[in-house]
Design an enzyme around this catalytic site. Structure first.
Site, PDB file in Angstrom:
ATOM      1  N   THR A   1       0.821  -1.213   0.000  1.00  0.00           N
ATOM      2  CA  THR A   1       0.000   0.000   0.000  1.00  0.00           C
ATOM      3  C   THR A   1       0.851   1.258   0.000  1.00  0.00           C
ATOM      4  O   THR A   1       0.435   2.295  -0.511  1.00  0.00           O
ATOM      5  CB  THR A   1      -0.934  -0.028   1.229  1.00  0.00           C
ATOM      6  OG1 THR A   1      -1.799  -1.141   1.081  1.00  0.00           O
ATOM      7  CG2 THR A   1      -1.761   1.234   1.352  1.00  0.00           C
TER       8      THR A   1
ATOM      9  N   TYR B   1      -8.340   0.851  -3.083  1.00  0.00           N
ATOM     10  CA  TYR B   1      -7.228   1.305  -3.920  1.00  0.00           C
ATOM     11  C   TYR B   1      -6.516   0.061  -4.430  1.00  0.00           C
ATOM     12  O   TYR B   1      -6.816  -1.061  -4.011  1.00  0.00           O
ATOM     13  CB  TYR B   1      -6.247   2.164  -3.106  1.00  0.00           C
ATOM     14  CG  TYR B   1      -5.703   1.405  -1.922  1.00  0.00           C
ATOM     15  CD1 TYR B   1      -6.331   1.443  -0.688  1.00  0.00           C
ATOM     16  CD2 TYR B   1      -4.574   0.585  -2.056  1.00  0.00           C
ATOM     17  CE1 TYR B   1      -5.865   0.710   0.385  1.00  0.00           C
ATOM     18  CE2 TYR B   1      -4.096  -0.157  -0.981  1.00  0.00           C
ATOM     19  CZ  TYR B   1      -4.751  -0.088   0.236  1.00  0.00           C
ATOM     20  OH  TYR B   1      -4.294  -0.819   1.299  1.00  0.00           O
TER      21      TYR B   1
ATOM     22  N   SER C   1       1.636  -7.557  -0.473  1.00  0.00           N
ATOM     23  CA  SER C   1       2.426  -8.490   0.343  1.00  0.00           C
ATOM     24  C   SER C   1       1.699  -9.787   0.673  1.00  0.00           C
ATOM     25  O   SER C   1       2.335 -10.762   1.076  1.00  0.00           O
ATOM     26  CB  SER C   1       2.928  -7.807   1.608  1.00  0.00           C
ATOM     27  OG  SER C   1       1.903  -7.671   2.554  1.00  0.00           O
TER      28      SER C   1
ATOM     29  N   THR D   1       1.781  -4.260   4.250  1.00  0.00           N
ATOM     30  CA  THR D   1       1.716  -4.493   5.695  1.00  0.00           C
ATOM     31  C   THR D   1       1.159  -5.873   6.058  1.00  0.00           C
ATOM     32  O   THR D   1       1.337  -6.320   7.187  1.00  0.00           O
ATOM     33  CB  THR D   1       0.859  -3.407   6.372  1.00  0.00           C
ATOM     34  OG1 THR D   1      -0.429  -3.388   5.757  1.00  0.00           O
ATOM     35  CG2 THR D   1       1.518  -2.047   6.259  1.00  0.00           C
ATOM     36  N   ASP D   2       0.486  -6.538   5.105  1.00  0.00           N
ATOM     37  CA  ASP D   2      -0.156  -7.818   5.456  1.00  0.00           C
ATOM     38  C   ASP D   2       0.848  -8.864   5.945  1.00  0.00           C
ATOM     39  O   ASP D   2       0.563  -9.611   6.886  1.00  0.00           O
ATOM     40  CB  ASP D   2      -0.924  -8.377   4.245  1.00  0.00           C
ATOM     41  CG  ASP D   2      -2.233  -7.649   4.018  1.00  0.00           C
ATOM     42  OD1 ASP D   2      -2.496  -6.652   4.715  1.00  0.00           O
ATOM     43  OD2 ASP D   2      -3.010  -8.070   3.133  1.00  0.00           O
TER      44      ASP D   2
ATOM     45  N   LYS E   1       0.745  -7.014  12.801  1.00  0.00           N
ATOM     46  CA  LYS E   1      -0.368  -6.178  12.367  1.00  0.00           C
ATOM     47  C   LYS E   1      -1.597  -6.590  13.173  1.00  0.00           C
ATOM     48  O   LYS E   1      -2.091  -7.698  13.044  1.00  0.00           O
ATOM     49  CB  LYS E   1      -0.615  -6.375  10.867  1.00  0.00           C
ATOM     50  CG  LYS E   1      -1.655  -5.435  10.275  1.00  0.00           C
ATOM     51  CD  LYS E   1      -1.768  -5.642   8.771  1.00  0.00           C
ATOM     52  CE  LYS E   1      -2.696  -4.638   8.120  1.00  0.00           C
ATOM     53  NZ  LYS E   1      -2.709  -4.765   6.655  1.00  0.00           N
TER      54      LYS E   1
ATOM     55  N   GLU F   1      -1.616 -27.625  28.649  1.00  0.00           N
ATOM     56  CA  GLU F   1      -2.726 -28.002  27.755  1.00  0.00           C
ATOM     57  C   GLU F   1      -2.535 -29.378  27.109  1.00  0.00           C
ATOM     58  O   GLU F   1      -3.469 -30.132  26.984  1.00  0.00           O
ATOM     59  CB  GLU F   1      -2.969 -26.970  26.635  1.00  0.00           C
ATOM     60  CG  GLU F   1      -3.464 -25.629  27.098  1.00  0.00           C
ATOM     61  CD  GLU F   1      -4.952 -25.616  27.399  1.00  0.00           C
ATOM     62  OE1 GLU F   1      -5.634 -26.614  27.116  1.00  0.00           O
ATOM     63  OE2 GLU F   1      -5.417 -24.595  27.945  1.00  0.00           O
TER      64      GLU F   1
HETATM   65  N1  LIG Z   1      -1.521  -1.923   3.894  1.00  0.00           N
HETATM   66  C1  LIG Z   1      -1.049  -2.824   3.026  1.00  0.00           C
HETATM   67  O1  LIG Z   1       0.077  -2.716   2.632  1.00  0.00           O
HETATM   68  C2  LIG Z   1      -1.951  -3.976   2.655  1.00  0.00           C
HETATM   69  C3  LIG Z   1      -1.677  -4.652   1.347  1.00  0.00           C
HETATM   70  N2  LIG Z   1      -2.646  -5.697   1.141  1.00  0.00           N
HETATM   71  C4  LIG Z   1      -0.316  -5.319   1.313  1.00  0.00           C
HETATM   72  O2  LIG Z   1       0.046  -6.000   2.234  1.00  0.00           O
HETATM   73  O3  LIG Z   1       0.395  -5.184   0.337  1.00  0.00           O
END
Ligand SMILES: NC(=O)C[C@H](N)C(=O)O
Length: 337
Positions: free
Chosen positions: A20, A34, A67, A100-101, A173, A294
């Protein structure tokens, strides 16, 4: 005088992978709708002219993907390029722009396999650069600031999001719609404000120079898969993953990494067939799985992931399996890294 100032600045390379932070939406109101991985690294650098006051910055487009689509081959390709740059005398720090994923997975992978004390910073954004209040520019500015600072050396791979400096090992995340998306159960290592970093604590786990793993000796990564647990879970996923060739299965368990009574016999059988069984927890704010709590791990010859979430446990298991298939050794690694 200008030449003198230039010479004092650190040399920082930005490796761009997409996400992103390189995303673009149709209008400034599109903060969540987007396309990721659209804008090239030269444009990202041009969008933050203040970077040139922090460091001599140059960019490389290593890949251009969202990602969630990162593969093990992508990880190896990126890891090898980072190692080459880290070995280069005229590179002082490395920044990786990333979606970020799976940012937390890549950051932990690099933290395990890069043999350098030079700063390596992984950074992304929650909103595309085309959106109002886009967070990518400041996150990138902060990443370059930390990458060019001497104090960031030897602290392992770091993540700069939302003004915080996080350990790439711990950070995850935690929420997908806020700019304060990245948290660690054990807290950030520091803050970065107006291009200056402020440190409060250090990572305690083995990383980078102190790690027994080295990207230069890793030819490929073995197949490690994750199976998610919940009420009424069946053993279908576990069996299918083993059948498709998984060398280890990360059990993304409930609570303490608990295993449903319907699944226990299957995991016992899979272990007897040679598949490593690694118990982790999918609780949101950070799991904490202990041996023989457990489930009788000693008796079943299973491994526990301790505080690593399932996706980070997958990364360590893959890297660890390049060295050993001994469950006791794997458990040692899960305590130490
Ligand atoms: N905020 C992001 O970057 C999410 C995006 N789906 C990625 O991981 O590339």
């Amino acid at each position: 005088k200008e030449v003198q100032t230039q010479q004092k600045l650190a040399n920082v390379v930005i490796l761009a992978t997409g996400g992103t932070i390189a995303g673009a939406g149709a209008s400034a109101a599109n903060s969540a709708t987007y396309q990721a991985a659209k804008v090239g690294i030269e444009q990202l650098i041009a969008d933050v002219p203040q970077l040139s006051q922090l460091a001599n910055v140059r960019g490389e487009q290593v890949m251009q993907i969202a990602s969630e689509s990162i593969t093990n081959d992508n990880l190896l390709q990126l890891g090898r390029r980072v190692a080459e740059l880290a070995d280069s005398k005229d590179v002082d720090g490395i920044v990786i722009t990333h979606g970020t994923d799976t940012l937390e997975e890549t950051a932990y992978f690099l933290n395990l396999v890069e043999k350098t004390d030079k700063p390596i910073i992984v950074v992304g954004s929650m909103r595309p650069g085309t959106a109002m209040s886009a967070d990518g520019m400041l996150n990138l500015y902060n990443a370059v600031a930390v990458a060019s600072s001497k104090e960031a050396r030897g602290k392992g791979v770091l993540v700069t999001m939302n003004d915080e400096i996080q350990s790439g090992r711990d950070v995850s995340k935690m929420i997908n719609i806020k700019t304060e998306a990245f948290k660690s159960a054990w807290g950030p290592l520091g803050m970065v404000v107006e291009g200056k970093s402020y440190w409060f604590r250090l990572p305690a786990k083995r990383h980078t120079l102190d790690s027994e793993f080295d990207i230069k000796t890793i030819k490929s990564l073995p197949d490690v898969e994750i199976a998610y647990s919940y009420g009424n879970v069946s053993d279908t996923a576990y069996k299918a993953l083993a059948q498709s060739g998984a060398k280890a299965i990360i059990h993304a368990g409930t609570g303490n990494g608990a295993v449903s009574s319907r699944v226990v016999p299957t995991l016992q059988a899979l272990r007897k067939d040679g598949v490593q069984i690694i118990r982790s927890s999918h609780v949101n704010a950070g799991g904490f799985v202990l041996r023989n709590a457990e489930q009788p791990d000693d008796k079943y010859d299973w491994v526990v992931a301790h505080d690593l979430n399932p996706q980070k446990a997958r990364i360590l298991a893959m890297v660890a399996l390049t060295k050993t298939n001994d469950s006791k050794e794997l458990q040692r690694m899960f305590w130490e890294y």
